[in-house]
Design an enzyme around this catalytic site. Structure first.
Site, short mmCIF file in Angstrom:
data_model
loop_
_atom_site.label_atom_id
_atom_site.label_comp_id
_atom_site.label_asym_id
_atom_site.label_seq_id
_atom_site.Cartn_x
_atom_site.Cartn_y
_atom_site.Cartn_z
N ASP A 1 0.85 -1.14 -0.03
CA ASP A 1 -0.14 0.08 -0.02
C ASP A 1 1.00 1.19 0.02
OD1 ASP A 1 -1.77 2.17 0.60
OD2 ASP A 1 -2.71 1.19 2.37
N GLU B 1 29.13 9.14 6.54
CA GLU B 1 29.15 7.80 6.83
C GLU B 1 29.32 6.64 5.69
OE1 GLU B 1 24.96 8.22 8.78
OE2 GLU B 1 25.59 6.08 8.89
N CYS C 1 25.12 9.23 11.53
CA CYS C 1 24.34 10.56 10.80
C CYS C 1 24.84 11.93 12.03
CB CYS C 1 22.92 10.38 10.91
SG CYS C 1 22.63 8.94 10.00
N THR D 1 13.79 3.74 2.83
CA THR D 1 14.29 5.08 3.57
C THR D 1 15.73 5.35 3.13
OG1 THR D 1 15.44 4.06 5.44
CG2 THR D 1 13.02 4.41 5.39
N SER E 1 16.81 1.04 16.64
CA SER E 1 17.33 2.21 16.04
C SER E 1 16.32 3.19 16.65
CB SER E 1 17.64 2.02 14.71
OG SER E 1 16.40 2.29 13.75
N HIS F 1 17.24 15.25 13.46
CA HIS F 1 17.63 14.32 12.31
C HIS F 1 16.31 13.55 11.78
CE1 HIS F 1 19.54 11.57 10.06
NE2 HIS F 1 19.36 10.08 11.05
N SER G 1 23.46 7.00 14.95
CA SER G 1 23.49 5.53 15.71
C SER G 1 24.80 5.17 16.20
CB SER G 1 22.98 4.56 14.56
OG SER G 1 21.82 4.73 14.09
N1 CAA Z 1 -0.81 3.19 5.86
C1 CAA Z 1 -0.67 4.04 6.81
N2 CAA Z 1 0.49 3.82 7.55
C2 CAA Z 1 1.12 2.29 7.63
C3 CAA Z 1 0.65 1.46 6.51
C4 CAA Z 1 -0.28 1.90 5.71
N3 CAA Z 1 -0.99 0.99 4.77
N4 CAA Z 1 1.29 0.31 6.64
C5 CAA Z 1 2.12 0.53 7.74
N5 CAA Z 1 2.26 1.86 8.10
C6 CAA Z 1 2.95 2.36 9.23
C7 CAA Z 1 3.08 1.61 10.59
O1 CAA Z 1 1.95 1.88 11.62
C8 CAA Z 1 4.23 2.05 11.11
O2 CAA Z 1 3.93 3.25 11.81
P1 CAA Z 1 4.39 3.66 13.41
O3 CAA Z 1 6.10 3.84 13.03
O4 CAA Z 1 3.83 5.28 13.77
O5 CAA Z 1 4.02 2.60 14.01
C9 CAA Z 1 5.15 2.62 9.97
O6 CAA Z 1 4.23 2.44 8.93
C10 CAA Z 1 6.32 1.83 9.76
O7 CAA Z 1 5.81 0.51 9.36
P2 CAA Z 1 6.42 -0.95 10.18
O8 CAA Z 1 6.13 -0.63 11.67
O9 CAA Z 1 5.70 -1.96 9.53
O10 CAA Z 1 8.03 -0.89 10.12
P3 CAA Z 1 9.11 -1.16 8.94
O11 CAA Z 1 9.19 -2.56 8.76
O12 CAA Z 1 8.28 -0.53 7.56
O13 CAA Z 1 10.23 -0.59 9.44
C11 CAA Z 1 11.85 1.04 9.93
C12 CAA Z 1 10.21 0.77 9.90
C13 CAA Z 1 12.22 0.24 11.05
C14 CAA Z 1 11.99 2.50 10.41
C15 CAA Z 1 12.71 0.67 8.82
O14 CAA Z 1 12.35 1.50 7.60
C16 CAA Z 1 14.19 0.66 8.95
O15 CAA Z 1 14.68 -0.06 9.34
N6 CAA Z 1 14.85 1.91 8.45
C17 CAA Z 1 16.05 2.19 8.65
C18 CAA Z 1 16.54 2.50 10.04
C19 CAA Z 1 16.28 3.96 10.65
O16 CAA Z 1 16.06 4.63 9.84
N7 CAA Z 1 16.09 4.21 12.05
C20 CAA Z 1 15.62 5.47 12.44
C21 CAA Z 1 16.26 5.63 13.79
S1 CAA Z 1 18.02 5.39 13.60
C22 CAA Z 1 18.79 6.81 12.74
O17 CAA Z 1 17.99 7.89 12.78
C23 CAA Z 1 19.97 6.87 12.22
C24 CAA Z 1 19.84 6.78 10.85
O18 CAA Z 1 19.83 7.66 9.99
C25 CAA Z 1 19.39 5.58 10.08
#
Ligand code: CAA
Length: 408
Positions: free
Chosen positions: A31, A81, A113, A154, A203, A235, A330
């Site tokens: 979606d 990085e 970052c 991302t 994270s 960030h 991180s």
């Molecule tokens: N419509 C609306 N929202 C939806 C949806 C839909 N159809 N389907 C899912 N969502 C929402 C979920 O409810 C969730 O919302 P919340 O976070 O508010 O609970 C959101 O979309 C994300 O979905 P998931 O929970 O299923 O998570 P994911 O498997 O997509 O993973 C993530 C999300 C962990 C951030 C992943 O993208 C990831 O690993 N990213 C890289 C790591 C990262 O960026 N971490 C951030 C902190 S670390 C940092 O900041 C340093 C850096 O730069 C990396």
């Protein structure tokens, strides 16, 4: 009066290509709202084969050097990085591409970052000691995760160049910082991997814990209270993370802060406009500061400062206002610091140039994107890269294991 020090000029550059998350969603049978609403991302920048952190960094710094020359610039700090060499600073190639003076020190700094903020603070220190000097700080990154991993949507690419000087035209950086370091394996990239390893859930909590630690330390250091901070930048690994941080900060401070990441209230959230009271939650620029990042994707070290560009370019009421900036890397380091916006900041807006650059990116089909993502160059083979980028600088290829760059 006392000498003020901070950001005198700032520019943002990105890559030649873009991947649209609607296309990505369609190809993955997901979606599209998972990305647009769930992550707060619409697109991500992706480099052409003849682009990398050096070409984006040079593109960001070039207009700054063009405007104000090189006088007094004796230091370049390059934060990344996603560096291109284990030993040589990526800034050295930028130094060459921009014909900067020999009488300089050029180094690379790293802590995920966060490192651009360390570079900025070091630059402030140098200018404090030698107010006639100016320091070029560049943050440049390509965020790469494994294909078909949760981090993949991302990804992103971008560079922000900043000139730090006394009596700055944009932002005066204030002396108090809140700091937090904690050894945590939430996200890292081993020396033999071209993609990041990440524990996504960890994270997110590590980021919010660092925000708690940095905010608490800011108070202990005698920093301003939330009521004395007009805007807050975070960030932005994806813009929904800034929303999570804003919700967290509202909880820490007990303040009613606006947590919408889409400007003008969120139709998607079904807000009934007639119910919005005049004295609603305080707008601290969350929506305004996430406009560029929604389209850039994660630019790691550059991301917080891309958010700063977005705020400066879309908020006409910043003169004299105090901005809080939360930087997170991180591993992990968090820093919460503050700055005052200098009246007249709006005289040079990047809005048109950045919007044009974002609009001009060439979209990749998902098949093209996956092929480019999978292509990895070995330093062992001499190669000339095809001319693809429309940017001002290009990565020309590899010769004798060294990377070659040129003006495009
Ligand atoms: N419509 C609306 N929202 C939806 C949806 C839909 N159809 N389907 C899912 N969502 C929402 C979920 O409810 C969730 O919302 P919340 O976070 O508010 O609970 C959101 O979309 C994300 O979905 P998931 O929970 O299923 O998570 P994911 O498997 O997509 O993973 C993530 C999300 C962990 C951030 C992943 O993208 C990831 O690993 N990213 C890289 C790591 C990262 O960026 N971490 C951030 C902190 S670390 C940092 O900041 C340093 C850096 O730069 C990396």
């Amino acid at each position: 009066g006392t000498v003020t020090i901070g950001i005198d000029d700032i520019e943002l550059a990105t890559s030649h290509h873009v991947v649209r998350l609607d296309d990505f969603a369609e190809a993955n049978g997901t979606d599209p709202n998972k990305f647009r609403l769930g992550l707060g991302q619409d697109e991500f920048s992706f480099p052409a084969p003849d682009e990398d952190v050096v070409t984006m960094a040079a593109a960001a710094a070039a207009p700054i050097i063009q405007r104000s020359g090189t006088e007094g610039i004796r230091t370049m700090l390059f934060a990344t990085e996603s560096g291109i060499d284990q030993s040589k600073a990526a800034g050295m190639a930028v130094h060459s591409l921009l014909d900067l003076p020999s009488q300089m020190r050029v180094v690379e700094v790293k802590e995920a970052c966060y490192s651009a903020t360390a570079a900025l603070q070091a630059a402030v220190g140098i200018v404090t000691r030698s107010p006639g000097q100016r320091v070029l700080v560049i943050a440049s990154d390509v965020a790469r995760y494994a294909l078909d991993s949760p981090g993949e949507p991302t990804q992103g690419a971008g560079a922000v160049a900043m000139l730090v000087s006394a009596d700055p035209k944009l932002l005066e950086i204030e002396p108090v910082s809140g700091l937090n370091s904690a050894d945590v394996d939430d996200f890292w990239r081993p020396n033999d991997s071209t993609t990041a390893i990440v524990d996504g859930a960890l994270s997110v909590t590590a980021y919010l814990d660092a925000l708690t630690g940095a905010w608490t330390d800011l108070a202990a250091q005698g920093g301003p209270e939330m009521a004395e901070i007009d805007r807050v930048l975070y960030h932005q690994p994806f813009t929904k993370m800034a929303k999570k941080a804003q919700v967290h900060l509202a909880g820490l401070t007990g303040e009613d802060l606006d947590t919408e990441i889409v400007a003008g209230g969120s139709g998607a959230a079904g807000t009934d406009v007639s119910n919005v009271a005049a004295a609603g939650p305080r707008d601290t620029g969350l929506a305004t500061s996430t406009l560029y990042n929604r389209r850039l994707g994660n630019s790691y070290t550059a991301s917080l400062y891309a958010g700063l560009c977005s705020l400066l370019d879309h908020d006409e009421d910043l003169a004299g206002k105090r901005i809080g900036l939360f930087s997170y890397g991180s591993g992990s380091v968090g820093e919460f610091f503050t700055a005052r916006v200098v009246p007249g900041y709006e005289q040079h807006s990047r809005r048109q140039a950045v919007t044009e650059a974002l609009d001009a990116r060439v979209p990749l089909s998902i098949d093209e994107y996956r092929a480019l993502h999978a292509a990895e160059l070995s330093s062992a083979e001499d190669v000339s890269t095809p001319k693809v980028t429309a940017g001002p600088f290009r990565f020309a290829g590899i010769k004798g294991r060294a990377r070659l760059y040129e003006r495009a």
